[in-house]
Design an enzyme around this catalytic site. Structure first.
Site, short mmCIF file in Angstrom:
data_model
loop_
_atom_site.label_atom_id
_atom_site.label_comp_id
_atom_site.label_asym_id
_atom_site.label_seq_id
_atom_site.Cartn_x
_atom_site.Cartn_y
_atom_site.Cartn_z
N GLN A 59 1.13 7.45 -8.42
CA GLN A 59 1.76 6.14 -8.61
C GLN A 59 0.96 5.34 -9.63
OE1 GLN A 59 1.67 3.05 -5.51
NE2 GLN A 59 3.90 3.01 -5.62
N TYR A 81 3.75 -6.45 -6.57
CA TYR A 81 2.81 -6.26 -7.68
C TYR A 81 3.51 -6.57 -9.01
CZ TYR A 81 0.01 -4.51 -3.89
OH TYR A 81 -0.67 -4.43 -2.71
N ARG A 117 1.74 6.44 7.33
CA ARG A 117 0.73 6.33 8.39
C ARG A 117 0.77 7.51 9.34
NH1 ARG A 117 2.53 0.26 9.51
NH2 ARG A 117 4.48 1.32 8.96
N CYS A 119 -3.18 3.47 -0.88
CA CYS A 119 -4.48 3.10 -1.44
C CYS A 119 -5.59 3.31 -0.43
CB CYS A 119 -4.50 1.61 -1.79
SG CYS A 119 -3.72 1.25 -3.35
C1 FNR Z 1 0.25 1.71 1.83
N1 FNR Z 1 1.42 1.56 1.11
C2 FNR Z 1 1.39 1.65 -0.28
N2 FNR Z 1 2.54 1.61 -0.99
C3 FNR Z 1 2.53 1.84 -2.33
O1 FNR Z 1 3.61 1.82 -2.94
N3 FNR Z 1 1.37 2.08 -2.98
C4 FNR Z 1 0.16 2.12 -2.34
O2 FNR Z 1 -0.87 2.42 -2.95
C5 FNR Z 1 0.16 1.82 -0.95
N4 FNR Z 1 -1.01 1.76 -0.23
C6 FNR Z 1 -0.99 1.81 1.15
C7 FNR Z 1 -2.17 2.00 1.87
C8 FNR Z 1 -2.14 2.17 3.25
C9 FNR Z 1 -3.41 2.43 4.00
C10 FNR Z 1 -0.90 2.08 3.93
C11 FNR Z 1 -0.82 2.27 5.42
C12 FNR Z 1 0.26 1.82 3.23
C13 FNR Z 1 2.73 1.60 1.80
C14 FNR Z 1 3.09 3.04 2.17
O3 FNR Z 1 3.28 3.84 1.03
C15 FNR Z 1 4.37 3.10 3.03
O4 FNR Z 1 5.46 2.64 2.30
C16 FNR Z 1 4.23 2.28 4.30
O5 FNR Z 1 3.04 2.60 4.98
C17 FNR Z 1 5.42 2.51 5.23
O6 FNR Z 1 5.54 3.86 5.59
P1 FNR Z 1 4.95 4.43 6.98
O7 FNR Z 1 3.46 4.29 6.92
O8 FNR Z 1 5.55 3.60 8.07
O9 FNR Z 1 5.38 5.87 7.00
#
Ligand code: FNR
Length: 362
Positions: free
Chosen positions: A102, A184, A326, A26
């Protein structure tokens, strides 16, 4: 030996050029659910990352299903046009990339400020809205008490997911990820900690998963077979008495029977006080347990930041695909750099954007 990370991956009828996926993230930068110029730039950039799959962030299926006022939505023609423009920008930037989106409803975690403003509950007087959930159990001590959804409203929300899926398909995506994770709405139905209903949607596993299966079925029937449909699930709530890995495996088995094409395994998000120690690959063992039990493409996510780390996980057969979240925000050329680190001269199946060729030559 050729790196597994750069071999194709099939999700239903969709074939991604490689096993790197940008998970939904997001950006809280939409206006009334509609994508803005920021999103065009952001997603075009991620489309060029060298990942075979990019999942557009959580899009709310109704306005009340937004976490914040800035969430993307997919409930109106304006929202749909915004997503179509994002998809167009991504395809122009990177013709080979496969695009997922998503679909989500934030349930009791709706109506908050953006993370950079503290993710605080946004009261109705401040422009927020009444939060809706399976039961009247707040998220955390400062969370508002949700108004439980009645039986008919549950059906209407299932239809809202299907309607949004149709819009997503018309907007040109290759696949849909149903957000059943991170506390959620759908996860709130799954977990006994947030679902104390006494009707058909609460109680036994069969009832707590009913909303999830109804949503999956409605979405599958709303879209063509060419559109992949999968789910994202939290494999544990990380607290006593919560949703478990065993239940997750049972759910994913069921989703396979209901025709879903992939699963992305995350954890947590249901309660604010769960103790989660983030470390490299800290969620991979959950994804691997799902993969060992169910014959369906499985993605692992969480602190996978290095090409060699991703390759080791895949080579061990633990999962089928790797989310880099990230890590991609930090380095939007992550895929190209991973190819280089694993000894490749190109990313098979994806063209280097010609405009960047001189900089990205491997
Ligand atoms: C997220 N994450 C997330 N997950 C999801 O299912 N829907 C979303 O919209 C979001 N939004 C979101 C925004 C931001 C800024 C971050 C950093 C994370 C979780 C993301 O998809 C992921 O699962 C986690 O960040 C863990 O993976 P990484 O970042 O360690 O590779």
């Amino acid at each position: 030996m050729n790196p597994v990370l750069f071999t194709p991956l099939k999700l239903g009828e969709v074939t991604a050029a490689n096993r790197i996926a940008v998970p939904p993230m997001c950006m809280y930068s939409a206006k009334i659910g509609v994508a803005q110029p920021f999103h065009l730039a952001h997603y075009a950039r991620l489309a060029q990352s060298g990942a075979g799959l990019v999942c557009i962030e959580a899009c709310a299926v109704t306005p009340e299903g937004r976490i914040t006022e800035g969430d993307l939505g997919l409930w109106s023609d304006e929202c749909e046009a915004g997503i179509a423009a994002v998809v167009d920008a991504m395809r122009t930037a990177a013709p080979g990339v496969k695009i997922l989106i998503q679909l989500s409803h934030a349930g009791r975690k709706a109506s908050r400020t953006a993370p950079w403003l503290g993710s605080k509950p946004l009261g109705i007087a401040e422009g927020g809205w009444r939060v809706r959930a399976p039961s009247d159990i707040a998220f955390g001590a400062d969370g508002p008490r949700p108004l439980p959804l009645d039986f008919d409203e549950c059906g209407a929300l299932v239809r809202a997911f299907a309607q949004a899926a149709k819009r997503a398909e018309r907007a040109g995506v290759d696949g849909i990820e149903l957000h059943m994770a991170h506390g959620y709405l759908i996860h709130e139905f799954l977990s006994p900690l947030s679902n104390t209903r006494i009707d058909e949607y609460g109680g036994a596993f069969e009832n707590r998963t009913r909303f999830a299966f109804e949503t999956a079925d409605a979405v599958k029937s709303a879209v063509a077979a060419r559109t992949a449909v999968g789910l994202r699930v939290s494999a544990t709530d990380w607290v006593e008495g919560g949703w478990t890995l065993e239940e997750t495996i049972e759910l994913v088995h069921g989703m396979k029977r209901h025709g879903l094409d992939f699963v992305d395994v995350s954890t947590g998000g249901l309660v604010p006080d769960a103790r989660i120690e983030e470390a490299p690959g800290y969620q991979t063992s959950f994804a691997a347990r799902v993969k060992a039990a169910v014959d369906m493409p499985v993605f692992a996510c969480g602190c996978i930041t290095e090409a060699e780390q991703a390759e080791t996980i895949l080579r061990a057969g633990l999962v089928d695909g790797i989310d880099v979240g990230r890590g991609m925000l930090d380095d939007p050329n992550w895929g190209w750099h991973a190819a280089r680190a694993l000894g490749l001269k190109a990313v098979p199946g994806l063209a280097v954007p010609p405009q960047y060729e001189r900089g990205l030559r491997l």
